[in-house]
Scaffold this motif. Structure first.
Motif, PDB file in Angstrom:
ATOM      1  N   TRP A  12       0.802  -1.225   0.000  1.00 40.75           N
ATOM      2  CA  TRP A  12       0.000   0.000   0.000  1.00 40.75           C
ATOM      3  C   TRP A  12       0.834   1.274   0.000  1.00 40.75           C
ATOM      4  CZ3 TRP A  12      -0.741   3.599   4.153  1.00 40.75           C
ATOM      5  CH2 TRP A  12       0.061   3.336   5.272  1.00 40.75           C
ATOM      6  N   PHE A  13       2.092   1.189   0.438  1.00 37.79           N
ATOM      7  CA  PHE A  13       2.957   2.366   0.508  1.00 37.79           C
ATOM      8  C   PHE A  13       3.847   2.511  -0.717  1.00 37.79           C
ATOM      9  CE2 PHE A  13       4.834  -1.226   2.799  1.00 37.79           C
ATOM     10  CZ  PHE A  13       5.985  -1.426   2.057  1.00 37.79           C
ATOM     11  N   SER A  14       3.667   1.667  -1.736  1.00 39.39           N
ATOM     12  CA  SER A  14       4.602   1.637  -2.867  1.00 39.39           C
ATOM     13  C   SER A  14       4.675   2.968  -3.599  1.00 39.39           C
ATOM     14  CB  SER A  14       4.217   0.526  -3.840  1.00 39.39           C
ATOM     15  OG  SER A  14       2.931   0.764  -4.400  1.00 39.39           O
ATOM     16  N   GLY A  15       3.629   3.778  -3.522  1.00 41.86           N
ATOM     17  CA  GLY A  15       3.638   5.081  -4.187  1.00 41.86           C
ATOM     18  C   GLY A  15       4.659   6.052  -3.637  1.00 41.86           C
ATOM     19  N   LEU A  16       5.275   5.733  -2.508  1.00 42.87           N
ATOM     20  CA  LEU A  16       6.311   6.606  -1.932  1.00 42.87           C
ATOM     21  C   LEU A  16       7.727   6.161  -2.289  1.00 42.87           C
ATOM     22  CD1 LEU A  16       5.106   7.444   1.704  1.00 42.87           C
ATOM     23  CD2 LEU A  16       4.808   8.757  -0.399  1.00 42.87           C
ATOM     24  N   LEU A  17       7.871   5.066  -3.000  1.00 46.54           N
ATOM     25  CA  LEU A  17       9.211   4.539  -3.266  1.00 46.54           C
ATOM     26  C   LEU A  17       9.812   5.135  -4.537  1.00 46.54           C
ATOM     27  CD1 LEU A  17       8.539   0.784  -2.435  1.00 46.54           C
ATOM     28  CD2 LEU A  17       9.458   2.568  -0.927  1.00 46.54           C
ATOM     29  N   SER A  18      11.123   5.231  -4.537  1.00 50.00           N
ATOM     30  CA  SER A  18      11.859   5.690  -5.719  1.00 50.00           C
ATOM     31  C   SER A  18      12.829   4.594  -6.158  1.00 50.00           C
ATOM     32  CB  SER A  18      12.606   6.993  -5.411  1.00 50.00           C
ATOM     33  OG  SER A  18      13.636   6.773  -4.456  1.00 50.00           O
ATOM     34  N   ALA A  19      13.671   4.908  -7.135  1.00 53.24           N
ATOM     35  CA  ALA A  19      14.469   3.872  -7.805  1.00 53.24           C
ATOM     36  C   ALA A  19      15.542   3.255  -6.916  1.00 53.24           C
ATOM     37  CB  ALA A  19      15.109   4.444  -9.065  1.00 53.24           C
ATOM     38  N   TYR A  20      16.145   4.043  -5.995  1.00 51.57           N
ATOM     39  CA  TYR A  20      17.289   3.553  -5.232  1.00 51.57           C
ATOM     40  C   TYR A  20      17.121   3.829  -3.740  1.00 51.57           C
ATOM     41  CZ  TYR A  20      19.948   2.816  -9.546  1.00 51.57           C
ATOM     42  OH  TYR A  20      20.387   2.365 -10.766  1.00 51.57           O
ATOM     43  N   ARG A  21      17.851   3.051  -2.967  1.00 51.01           N
ATOM     44  CA  ARG A  21      17.966   3.261  -1.525  1.00 51.01           C
ATOM     45  C   ARG A  21      19.431   3.110  -1.140  1.00 51.01           C
ATOM     46  NH1 ARG A  21      18.947  -1.424   1.227  1.00 51.01           N
ATOM     47  NH2 ARG A  21      18.456  -3.401   0.184  1.00 51.01           N
ATOM     48  N   TRP A  22      19.751   3.542   0.066  1.00 49.12           N
ATOM     49  CA  TRP A  22      21.107   3.386   0.579  1.00 49.12           C
ATOM     50  C   TRP A  22      21.338   1.952   1.028  1.00 49.12           C
ATOM     51  CZ3 TRP A  22      24.257   7.463  -0.109  1.00 49.12           C
ATOM     52  CH2 TRP A  22      23.667   8.721  -0.263  1.00 49.12           C
TER      53      TRP A  22
END
Length: 545
Positions: A12-22
């Motif tokens: 449900w929170f996928s709309g806040l994700l971007s391409a990369y993370r640390w």
């Protein structure tokens, strides 16, 4: 520092994700000052040509936000000195942005496609110099900007944008009630700003970096006063308490993970107060077991895990959802909502029965049950019961041996004969004390009766007992007035409202001395009405243990 692609998810929170993370579990941050160093290939916007350092107040505000990330996730944000070496994240002011922009941040990104080393600008936060004179206190615009940009620096996207293969957040959740990555007001708190990451932000950050289960992992007591800003609580474990007893205004609370609570007052960005409405959220992955409500008319919805709710004064409502809950209604006219049919619930009779504290279990299982006291009404779907109804509607096969003379009749039940004298004594316990007798007390009084004492002697003893006085002396003046006695006998013995004529007759008899209080108690508990109502309980011969 290295970065890695964000694994796709449809949660449900996928709309806040971007391409990369640390990558890793430690991320450093620093505050440029003086002759800060920077990479020559930093960015096309050349922020370093006109930048300004954060003052001490600004830095302290950001430190608190960095600490919040470490409390929420397993990613440790650690401050380092900004010199020839500096942090993975850096934050400063610049005047090289348009007036309508409060700030921006660079996502974690690699230098090259398919690379792992973070670019020089990755994670850096730039704030508009025009906001530098404003307050950085929680709830201020500058503080909110820092939270929002820190979200970007950690890999969170705008809620309203579909980027990098992830969708936009649904419109109903694209607001500050759910996420600081939105540009839209909290629908119930216009003009107010969250003081930390919100419900959806926390879920997304914990997806990226794991949940910090060590934070407040013990038994934590959260005490709230009148001012409760827009915020989301994360708690790592333990038996935790939400305490609203200091509030004078009632609360509406959903204790489920992901639930919202309306409580207290919220101060908006202009310093004005608003009544709290869905201003407090409980993060997913948390369990809050204990709630202490206000003196007002509270509305509480339980979670599916075990809860203990102390509702206090006022006309309160508790909506059971699952688990084995304990609900203390306190004063006022309180309602317990149980959505499932009454036929699926059974009273716990293992330790006897007490009118003031009953336990119901669903389909024979203690995994789904409720123990309650001080609840005047229990609603099963559309059917309402009182505790008295539940107690005296218990099933059994008892019947009177001599129905033409109920007072002097033995009771036949389960193939046993209960002597009339024992039935009278049992009814006196039930009707006056509001409970099944303890066997030792019952046997003592039975012996007294066999030695020549009258049943009225027992009711006189009950009248002066602390147990009965605590029930009947409602104004706590150490006296039981005729009105208090009759109110108790009608409500908790007969389980009904009095008929006016009957009530007045009994009251006049008490004031005139025609009837003594102990005699009235005896006549109520041995009346045909009460004999019929209590017959199955007498037949079961349950003992308080």
């Amino acid at each position: 520092m290295n970065v890695t692609p964000t694994a796709y998810t449809a949660q449900w929170f996928s709309g806040l994700l971007s391409a990369y993370r640390w990558t890793g579990d430690t991320l450093t941050y620093s505050f440029p000052s003086g002759t800060a160093q920077h990479a020559g290939n930093y960015s096309n916007d050349d922020e370093w040509s006109s930048w300004y350092a954060l003052n001490q107040t600004h830095r302290n505000a950001f430190r608190q936000l960095a600490e919040q990330v470490s409390q929420l996730t397993r990613l440790n944000l650690i401050e380092v000195v900004d010199d020839e070496a500096y942090g993975d994240l850096r934050i400063a002011f610049t005047d090289l942005m348009s007036p309508e922009t409060s700030g921006y941040a660079y996502y974690p990104r690699p230098y090259y496609v398919d690379g792992t080393e973070a670019s020089a600008a990755s994670g850096d936060i730039w704030l508009n110099q025009s906001t530098g004179a404003g307050s950085a206190a929680p709830g201020s615009w500058l503080n909110h900007t820092m939270i929002h940009e820190l979200g970007h620096a950690l890999g969170l996207a705008h809620s309203f944008e579909a980027d990098d293969g992830f969708p936009a957040v649904p419109g109903a959740q694209d607001n500050y009630q759910y996420t600081v990555m939105s540009y839209s007001d909290h629908p119930d708190q216009p003009g107010t700003l969250p003081v930390g990451f919100q419900l959806m932000d926390i879920a997304a950050l914990q997806y990226l970096y794991g949940a910090n289960r060590a934070f407040n992992a013990g038994d934590t007591h959260y005490r709230f006063d009148t001012d409760i800003p827009v915020q989301t609580l994360w708690d790592g474990g333990g038996n935790d308490t939400l305490d609203f007893s200091a509030l004078t205004r009632s609360v509406i609370a959903d204790l489920s993970a992901g639930g919202f609570i309306s409580a207290g007052s919220v101060t908006d960005a202009w310093g004005d107060k608003q009544t709290g409405h869905n201003n407090l959220a409980l993060a997913f992955g948390t369990e809050f077991e204990h709630l202490i409500a206000t003196s007002g008319n509270d509305r509480v919805t339980g979670a599916r895990h075990d809860n203990h709710a102390e509702l206090g004064e006022g006309h309160d409502l508790y909506h059971w959802q699952g688990g084995h809950d304990r609900v203390d209604g306190g004063a006022g006219q309180d309602l317990l909502l149980l959505d499932l049919p009454v036929e699926r619930w059974a009273l716990d009779t293992r330790h006897g029965l007490t009118l003031d504290r009953l336990s119901l279990k669903l389909d024979g299982s203690w995994n789904n049950a409720v123990t309650f006291s001080g609840m005047e009404q229990i609603r099963f779907g559309a059917l309402d019961y009182t505790p008295h109804d539940l107690l005296f509607n218990i099933a059994g096969d008892a019947h009177l041996a001599s129905p033409e003379s109920p007072w002097n009749s033995d009771v036949l039940a389960n193939g046993q004969i209960i002597a009339a004298e024992d039935a009278q004594l049992y009814r006196a316990y039930l009707g006056i004390m509001g409970r099944t007798p303890d066997e030792a007390g019952f046997d003592w009084w039975a012996a007294q009766l066999q030695q020549g004492a009258a049943l009225e002697d027992m009711t006189a003893g009950f009248l002066t007992s602390p147990e009965f006085r605590n029930r009947a002396d409602t104004n706590r003046d150490s006296q039981i007035s005729p009105e208090e006695l009759l109110d108790e006998l009608y409500a908790n013995t007969l389980g009904r409202n009095p008929d006016l004529g009957g009530y007045n007759w009994w009251r006049d008899a008490l004031y005139s001395g025609v009837r003594t209080p102990d005699r009235v108690m005896l006549e109520f508990t041995q009346s045909d009405e009460y004999i019929d109502a209590s017959l199955q309980l007498v037949g079961l011969q349950l003992w308080l243990t």
